[in-house]
Design a protein around this motif. Structure first.
Motif, mmCIF file in Angstrom:
data_model
loop_
_atom_site.group_PDB
_atom_site.id
_atom_site.type_symbol
_atom_site.label_atom_id
_atom_site.label_comp_id
_atom_site.label_asym_id
_atom_site.label_seq_id
_atom_site.Cartn_x
_atom_site.Cartn_y
_atom_site.Cartn_z
ATOM 1 N N SER A 176 -106.414 43.250 -31.408
ATOM 2 C CA SER A 176 -106.062 43.188 -29.694
ATOM 3 C C SER A 176 -105.106 44.619 -29.729
ATOM 4 C CB SER A 176 -105.273 41.910 -29.325
ATOM 5 O OG SER A 176 -105.112 42.482 -27.996
ATOM 6 N N ASN A 228 -108.978 39.156 -36.003
ATOM 7 C CA ASN A 228 -109.395 37.719 -35.970
ATOM 8 C C ASN A 228 -109.898 37.346 -34.572
ATOM 9 O OD1 ASN A 228 -107.235 38.239 -34.284
ATOM 10 N ND2 ASN A 228 -105.739 36.831 -35.127
ATOM 11 N N ALA A 252 -109.183 37.640 -31.546
ATOM 12 C CA ALA A 252 -107.999 36.974 -30.624
ATOM 13 C C ALA A 252 -106.731 37.703 -30.462
ATOM 14 C CB ALA A 252 -107.652 35.365 -31.035
ATOM 15 N N THR A 253 -106.180 37.604 -29.224
ATOM 16 C CA THR A 253 -104.807 38.134 -29.139
ATOM 17 C C THR A 253 -103.989 36.799 -29.445
ATOM 18 O OG1 THR A 253 -105.601 39.289 -27.330
ATOM 19 C CG2 THR A 253 -103.333 39.253 -27.695
ATOM 20 N N PRO A 301 -101.721 40.589 -21.881
ATOM 21 C CA PRO A 301 -100.892 39.696 -22.060
ATOM 22 C C PRO A 301 -99.409 40.034 -22.724
ATOM 23 C CG PRO A 301 -102.898 39.210 -23.249
ATOM 24 C CD PRO A 301 -103.029 40.555 -22.342
ATOM 25 N N GLY A 305 -94.316 46.363 -21.552
ATOM 26 C CA GLY A 305 -95.522 46.652 -21.026
ATOM 27 C C GLY A 305 -95.415 47.873 -19.964
ATOM 28 N N MET A 344 -96.163 48.404 -29.905
ATOM 29 C CA MET A 344 -97.669 48.200 -30.153
ATOM 30 C C MET A 344 -98.347 49.513 -30.522
ATOM 31 S SD MET A 344 -98.938 44.834 -27.768
ATOM 32 C CE MET A 344 -100.364 45.111 -28.577
ATOM 33 N N THR A 391 -100.054 35.806 -28.412
ATOM 34 C CA THR A 391 -99.656 35.289 -26.957
ATOM 35 C C THR A 391 -100.317 34.100 -26.638
ATOM 36 O OG1 THR A 391 -101.080 37.181 -26.373
ATOM 37 C CG2 THR A 391 -98.686 37.731 -26.293
ATOM 38 N N HIS A 405 -105.343 47.886 -27.950
ATOM 39 C CA HIS A 405 -104.507 48.239 -26.981
ATOM 40 C C HIS A 405 -104.134 49.699 -26.961
ATOM 41 C CE1 HIS A 405 -100.172 48.683 -25.733
ATOM 42 N NE2 HIS A 405 -100.456 47.437 -24.853
HETATM 43 C C1 LIG Z 1 -96.828 46.731 -24.800
HETATM 44 C C2 LIG Z 1 -96.591 45.468 -25.274
HETATM 45 N N1 LIG Z 1 -97.389 44.436 -24.630
HETATM 46 C C3 LIG Z 1 -97.630 43.306 -25.021
HETATM 47 C C4 LIG Z 1 -97.024 42.898 -26.047
HETATM 48 C C5 LIG Z 1 -97.146 41.350 -26.425
HETATM 49 N N2 LIG Z 1 -98.027 41.196 -27.500
HETATM 50 C C6 LIG Z 1 -97.256 41.346 -28.842
HETATM 51 S S1 LIG Z 1 -98.563 41.102 -30.103
HETATM 52 C C7 LIG Z 1 -99.427 41.181 -28.830
HETATM 53 C C8 LIG Z 1 -101.016 40.944 -29.191
HETATM 54 C C9 LIG Z 1 -101.465 40.610 -30.794
HETATM 55 O O1 LIG Z 1 -102.757 40.447 -30.773
HETATM 56 P P1 LIG Z 1 -103.265 41.145 -31.928
HETATM 57 O O2 LIG Z 1 -102.976 42.422 -32.532
HETATM 58 O O3 LIG Z 1 -105.121 40.978 -32.185
HETATM 59 O O4 LIG Z 1 -102.678 40.185 -33.325
HETATM 60 P P2 LIG Z 1 -102.866 38.801 -33.571
HETATM 61 O O5 LIG Z 1 -101.705 38.062 -32.972
HETATM 62 O O6 LIG Z 1 -104.272 38.266 -33.089
HETATM 63 O O7 LIG Z 1 -102.802 38.506 -35.056
HETATM 64 C C10 LIG Z 1 -99.058 41.226 -27.802
HETATM 65 C C11 LIG Z 1 -100.086 40.952 -26.278
HETATM 66 C C12 LIG Z 1 -96.081 43.788 -26.617
HETATM 67 N N3 LIG Z 1 -95.129 43.298 -27.605
HETATM 68 N N4 LIG Z 1 -95.936 44.987 -26.157
#
Ligand SMILES: Cc1ncc(C[n+]2csc(CCOP(=O)(O)OP(=O)(O)O)c2C)c(N)n1
Lengths: 601, 201
Positions: free
Chosen positions: A419, A446, A448-449, A32, A83, A392, A452, A423
């Protein structure tokens, strides 16, 4: 979704999903990222006959799609612009091997950085890999071009990029639906010279890539996606993507060269267009990608001098650029001037478990290497408890480096979501173990992602298509990486959080703290009994204002210094108790208790 | 009433208020009414209480999915300060339909720097000739469901666009769950009945 011939209002992302269906795609993989996320969500929801999956990151997603292509099927891989940085490695070399079944990578850029950490222009990735790209200017084109992209991919034996931007992905427009085709009936054909990129084979493939580019140079001159719109004007505009729409709105009577296939460019056609016009301007968002290439080819055009390279364009910005270039006489300026206004930034939700972690980090005053997710909101006032955010997974490596040069006395904590850890944080943690770093890593799990929209990932126990899945055990995973101290924390317990972070920072070697409270929004909305403020006890000290909870507001009552007392919106409060824990006068109490004391009073 | 066949509509509010559903309904009404339509919004962080805005453009042929600054014909604001914030997007002679709702963000709470406007609707009326203040929360409460604010505002808006009522009703029906159809139709009519009288500057 409805039947062929029907017209539907679809976002660009939904249109891509529909296009994948019509093109007979068999597999779609993604991680995502705004603004690309809804493509796979739409596929899973409306076209379950196509196998779709969330991968742990974009690199794996790309590799899975490559596998499907080599296996003979049409494959789709989608991601936000950054990404593709993560997936650049497989992407660059897959450009050499070419495809089995067609493969399209959808890159969704985010000019203006509505939800991103940079506004890189991914059209350069097409050129860097010598991969052709198509750039839709609305939802209909997004669907149609995706289908064409599969045909091109198979004809020219190359991955193809569909270059989208936030305004294409997230705008809805009327789309006419088409029939589904079955896609090619291919299977895996053993071909080591094509698919095994050892130097000896890769040298041969590089030759193929150059030949292919030559063929694509002919194709781009022929494709109807690169077209001239003649209105008898002596001003010509070269444009593509959403910029085309802005230009047409501002100056429908100019002549247009509409670029639909942006790499390689049709220099022959463009040269004719330029020669036929007195003034020619290129209008494109972000970098002067088209402009520079056209210049390098030896033709004279203008563009960035007037449009600028920052942020999104808009009809108004395009009009101002035309005016400045002297192409139009006047621009209707807004009649009402805008004023300074209070900001309304996004904030952590009421009850968000990330809040407890940041309250503790703020209290300890340590340097916090941050990461990307909802928890990045820990940087905002008044929490103000994050010091870096690069990309990330970067937090752990950043913390290691900071700690190596500063020594552990100052203490460095890395904060990373579940997430994000999956990742690209795992390798960072391995580095911390291997290189004997003293960092303390907080995994804010938490489940969850959340950022997004709450997508599934390997730590949630469900797949994109709704099936049960194995759930990675982060605790054991960290232990297996060699971290000796791994501990779980209830982030709703403020004192425990402060104490645990302190202890782990004092401990030599890397340690991990995993917070255990789930996201309050997903998968189920958590609503425990709310708290309220007892106005007689509240002294207006504003401590609870500083934890940045949207459920806490200033009341109309004030203390003797005229400072407002607090009030809690009990429809928003989830009962997390964090504010009650830090209230020095114990004025924040459970609603049911409050009612009781009111009665007895 | 927007009499021609084109309209630029801007819908603003705060994450979670239903801005996106409202713009969805309006866009489909336009499509079902035989016009071209595009809508665009930014919803990356919308669930986290930030500003949400949606552009809806209706006409015989629509190019840009976003509206140019100063080109909004109709503003629909779910929150009064957000209505005022969006003023510069409007034409002076446009129509602003503003819910009397006010949501004060945490960043303003107890802040010495930031202030929430005392009378956002009054301030807006000094800038725009035609401001309609809608007691949407109050009507929704009377109907027994705060989520109806959305449909009430759509009802008010319908007075300013020239689509026949049955298109609005049919589109609403297709967008809400079965058990809520009746109450939404009632909310729509309550919105239609809201006085179109201008707020005095
Ligand atoms: C390379 C890349 N892929 C996707 C994203 C979009 N993105 C930003 S934060 C995130 C995930 C957040 O999930 P998590 O780490 O579980 O934290 P939460 O929001 O649940 O607190 C994503 C998919 C990004 N910024 N960079």
């Amino acid at each position: 979704m409805a039947e062929p011939g029907i017209r539907e209002l679809l976002s660009g992302n939904e249109a891509v999903a529909r296009g994948a269906y019509e093109a007979g795609v068999k597999l779609a993989a993604s991680y995502p990222g705004t603004p690309s996320t809804e493509i796979l969500e739409t596929l899973a929801e409306r076209f379950p006959s196509i196998y779709s999956q969330w991968s742990p990151n974009e690199k794996v997603a790309f590799e899975v799609a490559i596998g499907a292509s080599i296996g003979g099927a049409r494959a789709l891989v989608t991601m936000k612009h950054v990404g593709l940085n993560v997936a650049a490695d497989p992407y660059m070399t897959f450009a050499y091997t070419g495809v089995g079944g067609g493969l399209v990578v959808v890159s969704c850029d985010d000019p203006e950085m509505h939800s991103s950490q940079n506004e890189q222009d991914n059209r350069f990735y097409a050129r860097m890999a010598q991969v052709p790209f198509l750039a839709p200017s609305d939802s209909q084109e997004a669907k149609d071009m995706l289908i064409t992209a599969y045909e091109m991919s198979e004809i020219f034996d190359t991955p193809v990029m569909l270059h989208m931007t936030t305004r294409i992905s997230h705008s809805k427009a009327v789309v006419e639906l088409g029939e589904r085709v079955s896609g090619p009936d291919k299977r895996f054909i053993k071909d080591q010279k094509k698919y095994v990129m050892i130097p000896a084979h890769a040298r041969l493939r590089h030759v193929v890539v150059e030949d292919r580019l030559e063929k694509l140079r002919h194709f781009t001159e022929e494709t109807p996606y690169n077209r001239v719109e003649n209105n008898g004007s002596d001003i010509g505009i070269i444009t593509g993507g959403v910029s085309y729409q802005y230009c047409k709105e501002v100056a429908p009577d100019f002549d247009y060269f509409k670029i639909g296939m942006g790499y390689p460019l049709p220099f022959g056609k463009i040269e004719q267009f330029i020669k036929a016009h007195k003034r020619v301007m290129v209008v494109e968002e972000l970098e002067p990608f088209y402009e520079d290439m056209i210049r390098a080819y030896g033709m004279k055009v203008e563009g960035k001098k007037f449009t600028g390279t920052l942020g999104e364009l808009s009809p108004y910005r395009v009009a101002l650029a035309f005016k400045e270039a002297g192409l139009i006489d006047k621009v209707e300026a807004p009649e009402i001037s805008s004023e300074e206004f209070f900001p309304r930034p996004p904030v952590l939700c009421p009850g968000c478990p990330h809040r407890g972690a940041f309250m503790a980090l703020k209290k300890l005053g340590v340097a916090v290497a941050g990461d990307i997710g909802c928890y990045t909101l820990g940087v905002t006032e008044p929490l103000n408890a994050m010091d870096t955010c690069i990309c990330m997974g970067a937090s752990i490596g950043n913390a290691i480096g900071m700690e190596k040069v500063q020594g552990s006395k100052t203490g460095t904590v890395a904060v990373i979501g579940d997430s994000t850890f999956i990742h690209s944080g795992i390798t960072g943690l391995l580095d911390a173990v291997y290189n004997k770093s003293n960092v303390t890593v907080m995994i804010l799990d938490n489940r969850a992602t959340a950022m997004t929209g709450g997508q599934q990932h390997p730590g949630t126990g469900k797949t994109l298509m709704g099936e049960d899945a194995a759930r990675v055990d982060l605790f054991k995973l960290c232990q297996a990486l060699g971290v000796e101290s791994v501990r779980e924390l209830d982030a709703y317990d403020y004192d425990a959080a402060v104490a645990m972070i302190k202890e782990e920072m004092a401990r030599p070697g890397p340690s991990v703290i995993i917070t255990t409270r789930p996201c309050v929004l997903m998968p189920v909305r958590i609503m425990d009994e709310p708290y309220v403020v007892d106005m007689e006890l509240c002294n207006g000290c504003s401590a609870c204002f500083r934890i940045s909870c949207p459920a806490i507001a200033a009341s109309h009552e004030t203390n003797k210094h005229g400072h407002p007392k607090a009030v809690i919106d009990d429809t928003m409060c989830t009962g997390c108790t964090l504010c009650a824990q830090i209230c020095p006068t114990e004025a924040i109490i459970l609603k049911s208790h409050f009612v009781k004391t009111e009665v007895t009073r | 009433m927007i009499t021609g066949t084109s309209a630029n509509i801007l819908i603003v509010g705060v994450g979670g208020q239903g801005v996106l559903l409202a713009s969805e309904v309006i866009s489909e009404v336009a499509m079902n009414g035989g016009l071209d339509v595009k809508k665009s919004e930014i919803h990356g962080m919308s669930q986290r209480g930030g500003v949400v805005s949606s552009h809806v453009k209706i006409g015989p042929k629509v190019y840009s999915p976003t509206i140019g600054e100063g080109q909004v014909d109709i503003l629909m604001a779910f929150e009064q300060a957000e209505g005022l914030r969006a003023a510069s997007w409007m034409r002076k002679d446009g129509v602003a339909i503003v819910s009397r709702t006010s949501l004060i963000p945490a960043i303003v709470t107890g802040s010495k720097v930031h202030h929430y406007p005392e009378d956002a609707i009054g301030d807006l009326a000094k800038k725009i000739t035609h401001v309609i203040a809608v007691p949407a929360d109050q009507i929704a409460a009377e109907l027994g469901n705060p989520r109806l604010v959305n449909t009430i505002l759509i009802g008010v808006l319908s007075n300013h666009l020239s689509f026949p009522e049955d298109i609005w009703i049919e589109t609403l029906k297709s967008k809400v769950r079965r058990q809520f159809v009746e109450i939404n139709i009632e909310a729509f009519h309550r919105g239609q009945a809201v006085s179109t009288e201008r707020v005095k500057a």
